[in-house]
Design a protein around this motif. Structure first.
Motif, mmCIF file in Angstrom:
data_model
loop_
_atom_site.group_PDB
_atom_site.id
_atom_site.type_symbol
_atom_site.label_atom_id
_atom_site.label_comp_id
_atom_site.label_asym_id
_atom_site.label_seq_id
_atom_site.Cartn_x
_atom_site.Cartn_y
_atom_site.Cartn_z
ATOM 1 N N UNK A 107 -16.921 -6.050 -8.774
ATOM 2 C CA UNK A 107 -16.822 -4.685 -8.235
ATOM 3 C C UNK A 107 -15.485 -4.445 -7.552
ATOM 4 N N UNK A 108 -15.026 -5.440 -6.801
ATOM 5 C CA UNK A 108 -13.737 -5.292 -6.109
ATOM 6 C C UNK A 108 -12.599 -5.182 -7.116
ATOM 7 N N UNK A 109 -12.675 -5.999 -8.164
ATOM 8 C CA UNK A 109 -11.627 -5.941 -9.186
ATOM 9 C C UNK A 109 -11.617 -4.582 -9.859
ATOM 10 N N UNK A 110 -12.814 -4.116 -10.219
ATOM 11 C CA UNK A 110 -12.883 -2.810 -10.885
ATOM 12 C C UNK A 110 -12.342 -1.716 -9.983
ATOM 13 N N UNK A 111 -12.645 -1.849 -8.693
ATOM 14 C CA UNK A 111 -12.175 -0.835 -7.751
ATOM 15 C C UNK A 111 -10.642 -0.803 -7.718
ATOM 16 N N UNK A 112 -10.020 -1.983 -7.622
ATOM 17 C CA UNK A 112 -8.547 -2.037 -7.574
ATOM 18 C C UNK A 112 -7.948 -1.551 -8.894
ATOM 19 N N UNK A 113 -8.550 -1.979 -9.993
ATOM 20 C CA UNK A 113 -8.036 -1.565 -11.303
ATOM 21 C C UNK A 113 -7.982 -0.040 -11.407
ATOM 22 N N UNK A 114 -9.028 0.613 -10.914
ATOM 23 C CA UNK A 114 -9.110 2.079 -11.059
ATOM 24 C C UNK A 114 -8.352 2.832 -9.998
ATOM 25 N N UNK A 115 -8.331 2.277 -8.783
ATOM 26 C CA UNK A 115 -7.790 3.051 -7.662
ATOM 27 C C UNK A 115 -6.440 2.569 -7.160
ATOM 28 N N UNK A 116 -6.103 1.291 -7.421
ATOM 29 C CA UNK A 116 -4.794 0.783 -7.012
ATOM 30 C C UNK A 116 -4.737 0.296 -5.579
ATOM 31 N N UNK A 117 -5.890 0.228 -4.906
ATOM 32 C CA UNK A 117 -5.918 -0.350 -3.560
ATOM 33 C C UNK A 117 -7.303 -0.932 -3.297
#
Ligand SMILES: O=C(O)CCC(=O)C(=O)O
Ligand SMILES: [Fe+2]
Length: 303
Positions: free
Chosen positions: A56-66
């Protein structure tokens, strides 16, 4: 449709930050983009495999950049840095490279890989605004300042040394903008003026969501160098303190920036260096980084 996606993204971002989710943003709960454990193999572009980040954290960074990691730096470490910080402000000691906290490095590695250079460290002491709004930091991309690539192996770790919110000028980010190009930066035409080298972007998508990243002492936000971000004015009487450190995988390489959109900041930095260090001759921007960069883990390969 684009609005649906924007609303779903904003909802996810606000959930991640633990803040209230506005009605309008909750109206589209059907986006499948964030479903964890989907059968499709994951293609990650902005994060590396090392078992520190959850899916989930990886997906969040991939999509949002932070990505905000709560409570990453202990109170004892923050206290140590605060004391050091205050001594530096009183000019009692010269700034040394801060001991890089092991916990931060564990996360940094998810972006840079195992060979890590600290490229640029800042103790940020945002002063109370004088009333002229000069404490604002215009929206910018950090890559504008950097003569090395690839950008996906570069990350900023920004640690709050106290509670930060809109009142004392927390970071503001435009989620998802890390997938776009490096934009043209310049000094903003602000009435009260702006600090030296605080270049900003005029031409960004005004419809992009804006998120104020409220954080507690010891929380760290990791963000991509193309993510558009800045900070508002500090309306309190205190100085808002943070530590910001840029890391890069030592597999990155230097690129010439003379004649590119980065030439204006290149000239600004070289001019400032010339003033501080005396006659620096025909030194280039990459020499400045080569000189200041420190290996913090693994091998120094290119940088
Ligand atoms: O702390 C701030 O106000 C802005 C910091 C920033 O832009 C950075 O660390 O890259
Ligand atoms: Fe920045």
């Amino acid at each position: 449709m684009a609005e649906d996606r924007a609303a779903a993204r904003l909802r996810l971002v606000l959930q991640h930050l633990g803040g209230p989710v506005p009605e309008a943003a909750v109206a589209h709960p059907t986006s499948g983009a964030h479903s964890v454990g989907s059968a499709r193999p994951q293609q990650f572009q902005y994060t590396l495999d090392n078992n520190v980040l959850s899916l989930e954290q990886r997906q969040f960074y991939e999509e949002n950049g932070f990505l905000v990691i709560k409570n990453l730096v202990s109170d004892a470490d923050i206290q140590r840095f605060r004391e050091e910080f205050e001594k530096i402000c009183r000019q009692e000691v010269k700034p040394q490279l801060l001991t890089i906290m092991r916990d931060i490095l564990r996360y940094v590695e998810c972006f840079t890989g195992p060979d890590i250079m600290a490229m640029h460290t800042m103790l940020i002491n945002k002063p109370p605004d004088s009333g002229k709004k000069t404490s604002r930091h215009p929206l910018h991309q950090d890559l504008h300042y950097f003569p090395f690539r690839p950008s996906n192996l570069v990350v900023c770790a920004w640690t709050a040394m106290e509670h930060v919110d809109r009142n004392n000028g927390c970071l503001v980010v435009l989620p998802g903008t890390h997938t776009g190009p490096l934009l043209k930066h310049d000094y903003p035409q602000w009435e009260g003026g702006v600090n030296i080298m605080f270049h900003g972007i005029q031409d960004y998508d005004k419809n992009n969501a804006r998120v104020h990243v409220e954080m507690e002492k010891g929380d760290t936000v990791f963000f991509h160098p193309l993510l558009i971000h800045g900070s508002g004015r500090n309306k309190t009487q205190g100085f808002r303190k943070a530590i910001s450190c840029h890391f890069a995988g030592s597999r990155c390489h230097y690129i010439p920036v003379k004649g590119t959109s980065q030439d204006n900041i290149r000239k600004d930095i070289l001019r400032t260096m010339n003033k501080v260090y005396g006659n620096t001759g025909d030194i280039e921007l990459e020499d400045f980084f080569k000189f200041r960069a420190r290996l913090v883990k693994g091998r120094r390969i290119n940088l």
